[in-house]
Design a protein around this motif. Structure first.
Motif, PDB file in Angstrom:
ATOM      1  N   HIS A   1      21.817 -39.849  38.174  1.00  0.00           N
ATOM      2  CA  HIS A   1      22.216 -38.452  38.321  1.00  0.00           C
ATOM      3  C   HIS A   1      21.429 -37.588  37.335  1.00  0.00           C
ATOM      4  O   HIS A   1      21.197 -38.000  36.198  1.00  0.00           O
ATOM      5  CB  HIS A   1      23.722 -38.288  38.051  1.00  0.00           C
ATOM      6  CG  HIS A   1      24.579 -39.093  38.979  1.00  0.00           C
ATOM      7  ND1 HIS A   1      25.914 -39.328  38.739  1.00  0.00           N
ATOM      8  CD2 HIS A   1      24.287 -39.729  40.140  1.00  0.00           C
ATOM      9  CE1 HIS A   1      26.413 -40.073  39.728  1.00  0.00           C
ATOM     10  NE2 HIS A   1      25.445 -40.330  40.574  1.00  0.00           N
TER      11      HIS A   1
ATOM     12  N   GLN B   1      24.288 -27.738  38.200  1.00  0.00           N
ATOM     13  CA  GLN B   1      24.426 -28.675  39.327  1.00  0.00           C
ATOM     14  C   GLN B   1      24.054 -30.099  38.914  1.00  0.00           C
ATOM     15  O   GLN B   1      23.145 -30.312  38.110  1.00  0.00           O
ATOM     16  CB  GLN B   1      23.500 -28.215  40.463  1.00  0.00           C
ATOM     17  CG  GLN B   1      23.850 -28.791  41.806  1.00  0.00           C
ATOM     18  CD  GLN B   1      22.965 -28.190  42.901  1.00  0.00           C
ATOM     19  OE1 GLN B   1      21.924 -27.611  42.621  1.00  0.00           O
ATOM     20  NE2 GLN B   1      23.366 -28.351  44.145  1.00  0.00           N
TER      21      GLN B   1
ATOM     22  N   VAL C   1      22.491 -33.468  40.395  1.00  0.00           N
ATOM     23  CA  VAL C   1      21.759 -34.033  41.527  1.00  0.00           C
ATOM     24  C   VAL C   1      21.928 -35.550  41.505  1.00  0.00           C
ATOM     25  O   VAL C   1      21.593 -36.204  40.518  1.00  0.00           O
ATOM     26  CB  VAL C   1      20.258 -33.661  41.456  1.00  0.00           C
ATOM     27  CG1 VAL C   1      19.482 -34.334  42.595  1.00  0.00           C
ATOM     28  CG2 VAL C   1      20.072 -32.158  41.497  1.00  0.00           C
TER      29      VAL C   1
ATOM     30  N   ALA D   1      20.482 -38.533  42.651  1.00  0.00           N
ATOM     31  CA  ALA D   1      19.238 -39.047  43.248  1.00  0.00           C
ATOM     32  C   ALA D   1      19.434 -40.437  43.848  1.00  0.00           C
ATOM     33  O   ALA D   1      18.871 -40.759  44.898  1.00  0.00           O
ATOM     34  CB  ALA D   1      18.132 -39.075  42.197  1.00  0.00           C
TER      35      ALA D   1
ATOM     36  N   GLY E   1      12.898 -36.283  48.546  1.00  0.00           N
ATOM     37  CA  GLY E   1      14.296 -36.124  48.161  1.00  0.00           C
ATOM     38  C   GLY E   1      15.188 -37.295  48.525  1.00  0.00           C
ATOM     39  O   GLY E   1      16.399 -37.249  48.312  1.00  0.00           O
TER      40      GLY E   1
END
Length: 237
Positions: free
Chosen positions: A14, A20, A22, A24, A45
């Protein structure tokens, strides 16, 4: 005896981006056996670059465990990770990452300096792998005197010189034309045939098809993990 050279269990990664988080990687499980040839694919992504960074000991996961060649590297310090990288992993990058003032042979021998190998030992090992990649007549040339394909061969030789546990190739044909890409992928095939474990990270379907196993990621999870029957069947005949 455990044949797995890589065991990834419940790996998460993360990142905090502003307010935020993300995610991953969201709980990835992968086992790779010694001598396998694996492609990791996925759209932008998908988490493939993050997974490559974890496998390459370039980044530590947020959660889960990663065992490389019997050693748990999940919680290692930066210094310990650097040592593991030099000893266990040979990297091949899209941009070659060669030092411009050094000859092909000097670039190949660099990892051996960090490993504490004597000058005589460095010359022997360096020349051996330069021969393996078919560049013995270019060993005294500097990168700007070599073609893109030749530079990538130097990068492959450098990755091989420490006799690492795995070769990790990140988009290795991304800066090459299609004919040169085929030559480099043939070289990877030859290296795999010598018993090396190869992990190839790519977004190109035709490049992934050289691998024996293809792992596809999407949204930080493994979408599929399949044997490439085109390759494995052709090798049986």
């Amino acid at each position: 005896m455990n044949e797995n050279i890589i065991e990834i269990r419940g790996i998460t990664k993360h990142y905090q981006v502003g307010v935020q988080v993300v995610k991953a990687l969201q709980g990835v499980n992968v086992a790779i056996k010694k001598g396998e040839y694996v492609a990791i694919m996925g759209p932008s992504g998908s988490g493939k670059s993050t997974l490559m960074n974890v496998i390459g000991a370039l980044d530590t996961p947020t959660g889960g465990t990663y065992v490389l060649n019997g050693t748990d590297v999940s919680r290692m310090s930066d210094d310990e990770l650097a040592e593991i990288r030099n000893k266990e992993i040979g990297f091949v990058f899209q941009t070659f990452n060669l030092l411009p003032r050094y000859t092909a042979l000097e670039n190949v021998m660099l990892p051996l300096i960090y490993a504490g190998v004597s000058k005589q030992g460095r010359l022997k090992k360096g020349n051996d792998v330069i021969r393996k990649v078919g560049l013995q007549d270019r060993s005294s040339h500097k990168p700007n005197e070599l073609s893109g394909g030749q530079r990538q061969r130097v990068a492959v030789a450098r990755a091989l010189v420490n006799n690492p546990s795995i070769i990790l190739a990140d988009e290795p044909t991304g800066n090459l034309d299609s004919k040169t890409s085929v030559d480099i992928m043939r070289l990877f095939g030859d290296i795999h045939a010598m018993g090396n474990t190869i992990i190839l990270v790519t977004h190109e379907e035709d490049i992934a098809q050289y691998a024996h196993r293809i792992i596809r990621l999407r949204d930080g999870l493994i979408e599929s993990d399949t044997i490439n029957e085109k390759v494995t069947m052709s090798e049986q005949f």
